[in-house]
Scaffold this motif. Structure first.
Motif, short mmCIF file in Angstrom:
data_model
loop_
_atom_site.label_atom_id
_atom_site.label_comp_id
_atom_site.label_asym_id
_atom_site.label_seq_id
_atom_site.Cartn_x
_atom_site.Cartn_y
_atom_site.Cartn_z
N VAL A 117 0.83 -1.21 0.00
CA VAL A 117 0.00 0.00 0.00
C VAL A 117 0.86 1.26 0.00
CG1 VAL A 117 -1.92 -1.12 1.16
CG2 VAL A 117 -0.17 0.02 2.52
N GLY A 118 2.17 1.06 0.12
CA GLY A 118 3.09 2.20 0.14
C GLY A 118 4.43 1.79 -0.43
N LEU A 119 5.31 2.77 -0.54
CA LEU A 119 6.64 2.53 -1.10
C LEU A 119 7.64 3.40 -0.35
CD1 LEU A 119 7.48 2.24 -4.87
CD2 LEU A 119 8.74 3.90 -3.48
N ASN A 120 8.79 2.82 0.00
CA ASN A 120 9.86 3.64 0.59
C ASN A 120 11.18 3.30 -0.08
OD1 ASN A 120 10.41 1.13 1.86
ND2 ASN A 120 11.10 2.12 3.74
N ASN A 121 12.15 4.19 0.09
CA ASN A 121 13.41 4.04 -0.63
C ASN A 121 14.42 3.21 0.15
OD1 ASN A 121 13.17 6.71 0.84
ND2 ASN A 121 15.39 6.69 0.55
N HIS A 122 15.09 2.32 -0.57
CA HIS A 122 16.23 1.57 -0.06
C HIS A 122 17.48 2.33 -0.50
CE1 HIS A 122 18.90 -1.74 0.92
NE2 HIS A 122 19.30 -1.81 -0.35
N TYR A 144 -0.78 5.02 -9.06
CA TYR A 144 -1.09 3.95 -8.11
C TYR A 144 -1.72 4.56 -6.86
CZ TYR A 144 2.19 1.19 -10.93
OH TYR A 144 2.83 0.54 -11.95
N ASN A 145 -2.17 3.72 -5.99
CA ASN A 145 -2.74 4.21 -4.72
C ASN A 145 -1.71 4.00 -3.60
OD1 ASN A 145 -4.71 5.37 -3.10
ND2 ASN A 145 -5.62 3.40 -2.57
N TYR A 146 -0.47 4.41 -3.86
CA TYR A 146 0.61 4.26 -2.89
C TYR A 146 0.91 5.59 -2.21
CZ TYR A 146 2.01 -0.16 -5.19
OH TYR A 146 2.05 -1.43 -5.70
N TYR A 147 1.28 5.52 -0.93
CA TYR A 147 1.92 6.66 -0.30
C TYR A 147 3.43 6.45 -0.39
CZ TYR A 147 2.44 3.56 3.79
OH TYR A 147 2.76 2.51 4.62
N PHE A 148 4.20 7.51 -0.17
CA PHE A 148 5.67 7.40 -0.21
C PHE A 148 6.22 7.71 1.17
CE2 PHE A 148 9.99 9.09 -0.88
CZ PHE A 148 10.56 8.01 -1.54
N LEU A 149 6.93 6.75 1.74
CA LEU A 149 7.61 6.95 3.01
C LEU A 149 9.07 7.25 2.70
CD1 LEU A 149 8.11 6.89 6.06
CD2 LEU A 149 8.17 4.39 5.93
N ASP A 150 9.48 8.47 2.95
CA ASP A 150 10.86 8.87 2.69
C ASP A 150 11.74 8.38 3.84
OD1 ASP A 150 13.26 10.19 2.15
OD2 ASP A 150 12.25 11.96 1.38
N SER A 151 12.69 7.50 3.51
CA SER A 151 13.59 6.97 4.54
C SER A 151 14.57 8.03 5.03
CB SER A 151 14.36 5.76 3.98
OG SER A 151 13.47 4.75 3.58
N MET A 152 14.61 9.15 4.37
CA MET A 152 15.46 10.29 4.77
C MET A 152 16.92 9.87 4.93
SD MET A 152 13.64 12.96 4.62
CE MET A 152 14.76 14.13 5.38
N THR A 153 17.46 9.27 3.88
CA THR A 153 18.87 8.92 3.89
C THR A 153 19.75 10.12 3.59
OG1 THR A 153 18.66 8.18 1.59
CG2 THR A 153 18.46 6.50 3.29
N LEU A 230 0.75 2.16 18.93
CA LEU A 230 1.41 1.67 17.72
C LEU A 230 0.45 1.76 16.55
CD1 LEU A 230 3.41 -1.60 18.61
CD2 LEU A 230 4.34 0.58 17.82
N VAL A 231 0.90 2.35 15.45
CA VAL A 231 0.04 2.50 14.28
C VAL A 231 0.81 2.13 13.02
CG1 VAL A 231 -1.34 4.33 15.35
CG2 VAL A 231 0.65 4.93 13.94
N ARG A 232 0.06 1.88 11.95
CA ARG A 232 0.66 1.66 10.63
C ARG A 232 0.95 3.02 9.99
NH1 ARG A 232 -3.24 -1.76 11.94
NH2 ARG A 232 -2.93 -4.02 11.60
N PRO A 233 1.91 3.11 9.08
CA PRO A 233 2.20 4.40 8.45
C PRO A 233 0.97 5.02 7.78
CG PRO A 233 3.96 2.85 7.98
CD PRO A 233 2.87 2.06 8.66
N SER A 234 0.13 4.20 7.16
CA SER A 234 -1.05 4.74 6.47
C SER A 234 -1.99 5.46 7.41
CB SER A 234 -1.80 3.62 5.74
OG SER A 234 -2.27 2.66 6.68
N GLN A 235 -1.91 5.16 8.72
CA GLN A 235 -2.76 5.83 9.70
C GLN A 235 -2.25 7.23 10.04
OE1 GLN A 235 -2.76 1.87 12.14
NE2 GLN A 235 -4.41 3.11 12.98
#
Length: 299
Positions: A117-122, A144-153, A230-235
């Motif tokens: 449901v989401g995508l983050n960077n490796h 797509y119906n994705y959110y983006f979680l930035d890993s902030m590298t 505790l929550v999921r990122p989408s929350q």
């Protein structure tokens, strides 16, 4: 008049109101798909723990499916080019790639990581700091119906500016749990994530399925403070950060000394409040709040 039923309803409403205001902590475990033994231990943790799966890992589909079946949120852990020179995963995104090539890689990753449901960077310090590169990524993700979680590298990530004009929502990692795989250090970072959540309303922490990280999480998750949920990122996609209300103090000057004005003594003993009166007062106080008045009209 004291009405137990109305008091029960009011107290339940108050409980849910306070729960909604509790600090929220999201934990994402990256690099899923290579270590099934440790990853299965992660999947035994609370379902709110989320996992990010490397598309070309040998156990990617298997672990994504198991995570989803266990109620865990699944993200695609998409390899992106770092500034440092190191071996890269297959289909690592680079700023120079065309939109068509980026679209192909994300499409393939979607097929290899079901239920995402989401995508983050490796990695990705080079890619995420490129505005033009991330604009191409966001244009593709917009389909797509994705959110983006930035890993902030990298500190100057362009994920948020690049998402302008799209429907892609962006979240940012606040804490890396295991930059060091020393157990004491991981505990320290876990505690830091909790404190950031308490201060700012929520925080996202990222870890990896290392044996030490798994052991620390197994030990510390059961003893989370009562004001942490505790929550999921989408929350967290519509959750405003309260960051900045309590900025770190840099002033080293001594704090002014406080002098107590003295002890206030009552002239006569105050009679105890009967328990029934206590509940009446509590009920009256709660029932006058706008939230409870609205709720009572619906009952």
């Amino acid at each position: 008049m004291f009405q137990p039923r109305k008091l029960s309803i009011a107290l339940c409403a108050l409980f849910f109101t306070l729960s909604a205001q509790a600090a929220k902590l999201s934990i994402v475990i990256d690099d899923f798909g290579y270590r099934p033994v440790e990853e299965n231990k992660v999947l035994q943790m609370p379902a709110a723990i989320s996992v990010a799966v490397l598309p070309n890992a040998p156990h990617a589909r298997e672990m994504a499916t198991k995570a989803h079946q266990g109620g865990h949120e699944v993200l695609i852990h998409l390899p992106m080019a770092p500034l440092s020179k190191q071996p890269l995963e297959k289909d690592t995104l680079t700023p120079e790639m065309s939109s068509e090539e980026i679209a192909r890689i994300i499409r393939d990753a979607t097929g290899k990581v079901p239920f995402a449901v989401g995508l983050n960077n490796h990695m990705g310090s080079k890619m995420t700091s490129s505005l033009s590169g991330m604009q191409k990524v966001m244009q593709v993700l917009n389909q797509y119906n994705y959110y983006f979680l930035d890993s902030m590298t990298i500190g100057n990530s362009q994920s948020i500016p690049a998402s302008q004009g799209t429907h892609v929502k962006v979240l940012k990692r606040r804490v890396f749990l295991d930059d060091s795989q020393n157990e004491a250090s991981i505990r320290e970072q876990f505690t830091r994530a909790v404190k950031l959540a308490q201060r700012d309303g929520y925080a996202i922490a990222i870890g990896h399925p290392h044996p030490t990280t798994v052991r620390v999480l197994q030990q510390m998750l059961p003893s989370l403070p009562g004001d942490i949920t505790l929550v999921r990122p989408s929350q967290l996609l519509n959750e405003p950060l309260r960051q900045g209300k309590t900025p770190p103090t840099t002033d080293k000057s001594p704090a002014p000394k406080f002098r107590a004005p003295g002890v206030c003594k009552a002239k006569k003993q105050i009679p105890p409040v009967p328990p029934i009166r206590l509940f009446e007062i509590l009920s009256e106080s709660i029932s006058h709040s706008p939230f409870i008045k609205t709720l009572m009209t619906l009952i």
